[in-house]
Design an enzyme around this catalytic site. Structure first.
Site, PDB file in Angstrom:
ATOM      1  N   THR A 364     -64.752  30.204 -31.092  1.00  0.00           N
ATOM      2  CA  THR A 364     -64.359  29.316 -30.014  1.00  0.00           C
ATOM      3  C   THR A 364     -62.870  29.485 -29.705  1.00  0.00           C
ATOM      4  O   THR A 364     -62.150  30.213 -30.392  1.00  0.00           O
ATOM      5  CB  THR A 364     -64.727  27.858 -30.400  1.00  0.00           C
ATOM      6  N   SER A 436     -69.476  20.492 -31.212  1.00  0.00           N
ATOM      7  CA  SER A 436     -68.371  19.763 -31.846  1.00  0.00           C
ATOM      8  C   SER A 436     -67.076  19.923 -31.069  1.00  0.00           C
ATOM      9  O   SER A 436     -66.037  19.386 -31.475  1.00  0.00           O
ATOM     10  CB  SER A 436     -68.137  20.288 -33.269  1.00  0.00           C
ATOM     11  N   GLY A 456     -65.740  25.347 -35.251  1.00  0.00           N
ATOM     12  CA  GLY A 456     -67.090  24.885 -35.584  1.00  0.00           C
ATOM     13  C   GLY A 456     -67.109  23.408 -35.918  1.00  0.00           C
ATOM     14  O   GLY A 456     -66.448  22.590 -35.278  1.00  0.00           O
TER      15      GLY A 456
HETATM   16  N1  GLY Z   1     -70.308  26.427 -30.837  1.00  0.00           N
HETATM   17  C1  GLY Z   1     -69.443  25.520 -31.446  1.00  0.00           C
HETATM   18  C2  GLY Z   1     -69.548  24.153 -30.880  1.00  0.00           C
HETATM   19  O1  GLY Z   1     -69.987  24.000 -29.755  1.00  0.00           O
HETATM   20  O2  GLY Z   1     -69.215  23.206 -31.534  1.00  0.00           O
END
Ligand code: GLY
Length: 558
Positions: A364, A436, A456
């Site tokens: 991310t 998250s 994450g």
């Molecule tokens: N893919 C990580 C999140 O959306 O939290």
């Protein structure tokens, strides 16, 4: 945390226009210096923070493909200066129309290893291209084509890859090698490129040029055809209708209050805003100044445990499941949670239903922007795990996400972040997976903070610790650099960076019954901007753990 102690019973009301001194400069903090420069280029050309967000997001798609991209999605939290309007642009991926609740299970009902992680079957329908078009047209001052120009140039002319690019590519090497188009773009002779390798992305430049004409040219037409055909040949289930039907949603932010700070964060399908407000509401009831260091850490860990327990219980796509948002964010609810915390011992998570966990990853991206009119953007974008699914449909340059793994693949089974699923988050066609990601605005009486981070399941506790640092009066470089610790209900353990807990504190927490697990390395990559409303002073800070770029600049008003 001098502000703790006064429990506030009123839920925060929306922020009015900030009538104080305008920012003396604009500020951008992102995970890559070239993306930050792209944003400033657009501000210098007369764009506002929303145009700059288009430039930064699209540039990150080129120079930080491990974190986000046109094949992914995310959340843009916006504050418009002229009227104080705040909204969240939900560009989260959606499950394809042919998705089913059991699509990643074998005939015996067991999860098929890596099916929701590698390759096109793991990919949701991307939201980022639609969001960039929406931001430019509804909130920006410049045409979409202008704000995409720096990214297109970077894709065409290339950029030098760095250590982080190589480290994350090494981790996802098998998945990248399995996709010939991905290997041709991101690897060098099918291997991890050495830092300094010049990476040019001709197909992505073409796709960005098409997108410059509007999102319709991504979601329909030749690019859509290549995305669908390329995916299906390799085992994916996307259809042209899935792409043509994708829609971003504007949602009302989650609001809370911590002392005299208004918290503005993201609503479901992120768990972030609600969990952040729940934790801060719990903490707001303690006489912080009277607590020892051990007691402070104890109640922080217990607040984390309780907020993450709710995550497994209630959260999913709000267009599919009813989430008791008002209850979960109400101070009365947190009073009950606080009352369940004993000061003399840890609460075992095992007294509540749950399941074990697996490893964490770095994924991310986040960026924060403030322009000189006072417009703000906090955006957290993702392709999920580094380099997403590792799959690129030929002729597109678009790396697909593996965000389907954020659904509950099988209730009670943890995902790649160890987060335990629940029916509210089970897969259904066109549904958004729970997230998250927690881009957040902190609006105090005399200071504003814009922050967020990748990481994450640990994103929400990182933002919590950043918010507490803001509340304590620290500056932006402290929010992004402070040592981190985390509890997510299950596994029942406190994960911590090496310098986060002294040996004495570790002993004291263990004596209370906390299980401690040192992290093998540092985590997160927070990007933050601070604005002093009295002086107009502006600062930007990038997490020292990442290779980001935080720049403040004065731009002439156009
Ligand atoms: N893919 C990580 C999140 O959306 O939290």
């Amino acid at each position: 945390m001098a502000l703790l102690g006064a429990a506030l019973l009123a839920v925060a009301t929306p922020i009015a226009v900030l009538a104080q001194t305008l920012p003396s400069q604009s500020a951008i903090a992102s995970a890559h210096p070239l993306a930050t420069q792209a944003g400033h280029e657009i501000l210098a050309a007369g764009g506002n923070a929303f145009d700059a967000a288009v430039a930064v997001a699209s540039a990150l798609a080129v120079v930080e493909p491990a974190g986000s991209g046109l094949g992914g999605g995310g959340f843009f939290l916006l504050h418009r200066a002229k009227d104080g309007f705040q909204t969240m642009v939900d560009a989260r991926e959606t499950a394809p129309g042919a998705a089913t609740a059991t699509m990643y299970l074998d005939d015996e009902g067991k999860p098929i290893p890596r099916a929701s992680i590698d390759g096109p079957l793991a990919a949701g329908i991307p939201g980022t291209p639609a969001a960039l078009d929406h931001l430019a047209k509804k909130y920006g001052k410049l045409p979409l084509a202008s704000s995409l120009a720096p990214a297109t140039r970077l894709a065409e002319q290339g950029f030098a890859t760095d250590d982080r690019f190589a480290m994350l590519a090494k981790w996802r090497l098998d998945a990248l090698r399995a996709s010939p188009a991905a290997a041709a773009i991101f690897l060098n002779n099918n291997d991890v490129p050495e830092p300094g390798h010049m990476l040019r992305q001709a197909d992505l430049a073409q796709t960005l040029r098409a997108l410059a004409g509007g999102a319709v040219h991504f979601y329909t037409g030749e690019i859509a055809r290549r995305l669908v055909e390329g995916s299906r040949v390799a085992g994916g289930i996307w259809t042209l209708d899935d792409l043509a039907g994708y829609k971003i949603v504007e949602r009302e932010p989650i609001r809370g209050k911590f002392g005299d700070i208004n918290i503005v964060s993201v609503p479901p399908p992120s768990a972030g805003g609600i969990a952040l407000v729940t934790m801060l509401n719990i903490l707001d009831g303690y006489p912080w100044d009277e607590l020892s260091e051990t007691q402070r850490h104890h109640v922080l860990i217990e607040a984390m445990r309780r907020a993450y327990r709710d995550r497994t219980q209630y959260f999913g796509d709000p267009d599919f499941v009813k989430i008791p948002v008002e209850r979960l964010t109400h101070p009365f609810y947190s009073d009950g949670l606080r009352n369940s915390i004993r000061m003399d011992r840890a609460t075992p998570s095992a007294v509540l239903p749950g399941a074990p966990a697996v490893a964490q990853g770095q994924d991310t991206t986040h960026f924060s922007i403030l322009d000189q009119e006072g417009n703000m953007v906090a955006a957290t974008l993702s392709v999920n795990l580094p380099y997403g699914s590792g799959f690129v449909p030929p002729g597109t340059g678009v790396l697909l996400n593996n965000e389907m793994d954020d659904f509950s693949i099988k209730p009670g089974t943890p995902n790649a972040y160890g987060l335990v699923g629940h029916p509210a988050n089970e897969i259904a066609p066109n549904k958004r997976p729970l997230s998250s990601m927690s881009p957040t605005l902190l609006m105090g009486p005399d200071r504003v903070g814009i922050l967020g981070t990748p990481g994450g399941s640990r994103i929400i506790t990182m933002v919590l610790l950043g918010a507490l640092s803001f509340a304590d009066g620290h500056n932006a470089s402290d929010w992004v650099s402070r040592p981190r610790f985390h509890h997510q209900f299950l596994p029942d353990e406190v994960q911590f960076e090496a310098d986060a807990l002294s040996p004495e504190l570790q002993g004291a927490l263990q004596a209370l019954g906390h299980q401690l697990k040192p992290s093998s390395r540092q985590y997160g990559n927070m990007q933050a901007v601070a604005w002093d409303l009295r002086s107009g002073a502006v600062t930007a800070a990038s997490d020292p753990r990442g290779g980001g770029g935080a720049i403040t600049k004065t731009h002439a008003t156009k």
